[in-house]
Design an enzyme around this catalytic site. Sequence first.
Site, mmCIF file in Angstrom:
data_model
loop_
_atom_site.group_PDB
_atom_site.id
_atom_site.type_symbol
_atom_site.label_atom_id
_atom_site.label_comp_id
_atom_site.label_asym_id
_atom_site.label_seq_id
_atom_site.Cartn_x
_atom_site.Cartn_y
_atom_site.Cartn_z
ATOM 1 N N LEU A 146 6.852 16.927 24.425
ATOM 2 C CA LEU A 146 5.826 17.580 25.248
ATOM 3 C C LEU A 146 5.805 16.978 26.657
ATOM 4 O O LEU A 146 5.664 17.688 27.655
ATOM 5 C CB LEU A 146 4.457 17.411 24.565
ATOM 6 N N ASN A 162 4.091 21.779 22.518
ATOM 7 C CA ASN A 162 5.353 21.600 23.243
ATOM 8 C C ASN A 162 5.994 22.967 23.478
ATOM 9 O O ASN A 162 6.710 23.168 24.443
ATOM 10 C CB ASN A 162 6.303 20.716 22.438
ATOM 11 N N HIS A 163 5.717 23.883 22.535
ATOM 12 C CA HIS A 163 6.368 25.189 22.574
ATOM 13 C C HIS A 163 5.444 26.236 21.977
ATOM 14 O O HIS A 163 4.450 25.897 21.323
ATOM 15 C CB HIS A 163 7.671 25.145 21.769
ATOM 16 N N GLU A 219 2.684 12.188 16.969
ATOM 17 C CA GLU A 219 4.021 12.077 16.373
ATOM 18 C C GLU A 219 4.974 11.606 17.467
ATOM 19 O O GLU A 219 5.334 12.377 18.362
ATOM 20 C CB GLU A 219 4.474 13.444 15.837
ATOM 21 N N ASP A 222 1.774 17.202 17.817
ATOM 22 C CA ASP A 222 3.169 17.431 17.460
ATOM 23 C C ASP A 222 4.108 17.005 18.596
ATOM 24 O O ASP A 222 3.838 17.282 19.769
ATOM 25 C CB ASP A 222 3.345 18.947 17.211
ATOM 26 N N ASP A 231 8.259 16.633 6.837
ATOM 27 C CA ASP A 231 9.593 16.890 7.377
ATOM 28 C C ASP A 231 10.651 16.196 6.525
ATOM 29 O O ASP A 231 10.345 15.646 5.477
ATOM 30 C CB ASP A 231 9.667 16.388 8.826
ATOM 31 N N ASP A 264 10.128 26.206 24.961
ATOM 32 C CA ASP A 264 9.267 25.120 25.433
ATOM 33 C C ASP A 264 8.332 25.603 26.528
ATOM 34 O O ASP A 264 8.746 26.300 27.460
ATOM 35 C CB ASP A 264 10.121 23.985 26.013
ATOM 36 N N GLN A 296 11.537 28.975 19.523
ATOM 37 C CA GLN A 296 10.407 28.130 19.944
ATOM 38 C C GLN A 296 10.597 27.696 21.405
ATOM 39 O O GLN A 296 10.902 26.535 21.682
ATOM 40 C CB GLN A 296 10.308 26.887 19.045
HETATM 41 C C1 NOJ Z 1 7.452 18.220 14.294
HETATM 42 C C2 NOJ Z 1 6.936 18.852 13.051
HETATM 43 O O1 NOJ Z 1 6.529 17.827 12.169
HETATM 44 C C3 NOJ Z 1 8.048 19.703 12.499
HETATM 45 O O2 NOJ Z 1 7.718 20.194 11.218
HETATM 46 C C4 NOJ Z 1 8.344 20.828 13.457
HETATM 47 O O3 NOJ Z 1 9.453 21.552 13.018
HETATM 48 C C5 NOJ Z 1 8.626 20.284 14.845
HETATM 49 N N1 NOJ Z 1 7.740 19.253 15.259
HETATM 50 C C6 NOJ Z 1 8.543 21.392 15.867
HETATM 51 O O4 NOJ Z 1 7.204 21.777 16.034
#
Ligand code: NOJ
Length: 559
Positions: free
Chosen positions: A210, A107-108, A250, A205, A318, A175, A173
């Site tokens: 994304l 995504n980034h 995710e 991710d 997380d 995008d 980060q």
């Molecule tokens: C989801 C990941 O699980 C998390 O740890 C991360 O900070 C974000 N995406 C950004 O990549």
Amino acid sequence: MRITDTADLWWKNAVVYCLDVETYLDWDGDGCGDFAGLAQRIDHLADLGVTCLWLMPFYPTAERDDGYDITDFYGVDPRLGTHGDLVEVIRTAKDRGMRVIVDLVVNHTSAKHPWFRSARSSKDSPYRDWYVWRADPPPDTSAEVVFPDQEDSIWQLEEKTGEWYLHKFYKEQPDLNVANPAVRDEIAKVMGFWLQLGIDGFRVDAVPFLLETSGIPEEETERFPDPHEYLRALRSLVDRRAGDGVLLGEVNLPHDQQQQFFGGTDGDELTMQFDFIAMQAMYLSLARCDVAPLVDALTSRPATNPDNQWGMFVRNHDELTLDKLSEDERAEVFAAFGPDPDMQVYDRGLTRRLPPMLAGDPRRVRMVYSLMFSLPGTPVLFYGEEIGMGENLAAEGRLAVRTPMQWTSGRNGGFSTAAPSKLPGPVVEGGFSPEFVNVADQRRDPDSLLSFMKLLVRRYRESPELGWGTFEVLGQPHPQVLAHLSTWDDGTLVALHNLGAEPRTVPLVLPDCGSTHRLEDLLEPGSTPLADDGSVELTLDGYGYRWLRVVAEDSRRLV
Ligand code: NOJ
């Protein structure tokens, strides 16, 4: 359906294990975990029964987001080892019957990635439109940031060129612009690279982010009208290059929206998705000692293609997000499992691991893992769960659960011989410290959580009805008890879980069963006959759990 199908669609009843090489085992003594260390511990994973290893980002990183800010998508962080070391780990894992998937974080990039360094330097950079820019001042986007403790906008002014770039996560980060075909081609190339190296797929991710195109200028999005078409293309790339490779996405969205990310009932987008909704509902159920929220969540799952699968989890790396609960529900879970402000983060999640949340009650901890393994889906474990590791709240935010793996009761929990100040994070202290919670002690103890987890994994793998079968809730009078039936092929399994502290006697009637059937306990010795009408009374301890195989008189299945 045949038992041999489980070899083809392996993800339907896999046991996935997530780890960060950096915090797993340091073999060269510099304080940082490495691939050489992980190679030493592949046998621990094989012994546990893991069938798929998920490696969190191991790429070169600027270390703003614990590896999720990548500076080279084709590289290996030199602190962890080399491509050669990674390949040795993959080979060793495969020899022990494990597949390996890796995080795909596209995504980034990191702001320090050479693409972004170039892009930000000039509007004429060849990489300028690999990112998303706006010339006019952005509106208030504070409600859209993912990390509200650190950011208040998803746009950041780049002084040099006087334009703002999009970043849904940290400002470090930026995008990527997926509407740009060059970016899409490059992402496919990155995937092809790692697949060629022998991996079996990706944990993808932040998939909705994304595919999200808001913020991207209209003339660009016109060239990219259907982002899901792109996800289908990535899936088809994996299918072509790796045959049975997977995309484990995710997607923390309500169930009805997740359906589209599977590719509807065609199932041609993500192979698997984590079930964040069931996970959050499970914690609400645990807090209330009432299975209703969990049952509602599981029965609200959208229709999917039978080849797709849900990833079930108790904890990930997380915050334990509770964002899909209502404010009142979230407050209930906070009050039950993390009342102190330093146990909470982003107003939506907890920074604790399960055992401390349950005050270390071994019955309750085992019941929760038994429940998770018995629910329809594929279990995903986060390192350390197999021994009941706790968190270290002295580590900031999400880092509280990313502490070094606890191998022994010795210095640094056997993770590293380096000085504690050199470790990637502090070791857990107090009642869950390595002195009390470590692999070496639990390996030798038949009553340990580790031994119990091995049993759960073995029984889960022997019971494909759990990953593949139907899920039917059995009627019975106790709101604290979940009694469910999973059926697949000619196999049927009954699982009982008592979320309450009081023992219960559970009357059940099993459909299409009679006195020619019996119930064989799978987690402890025991056999129970059924009456002519399929009825039976089963006892459960407080926080008790039972898995029972329905065995017909003429069954040839091994029990
Ligand atoms: C989801 C990941 O699980 C998390 O740890 C991360 O900070 C974000 N995406 C950004 O990549």
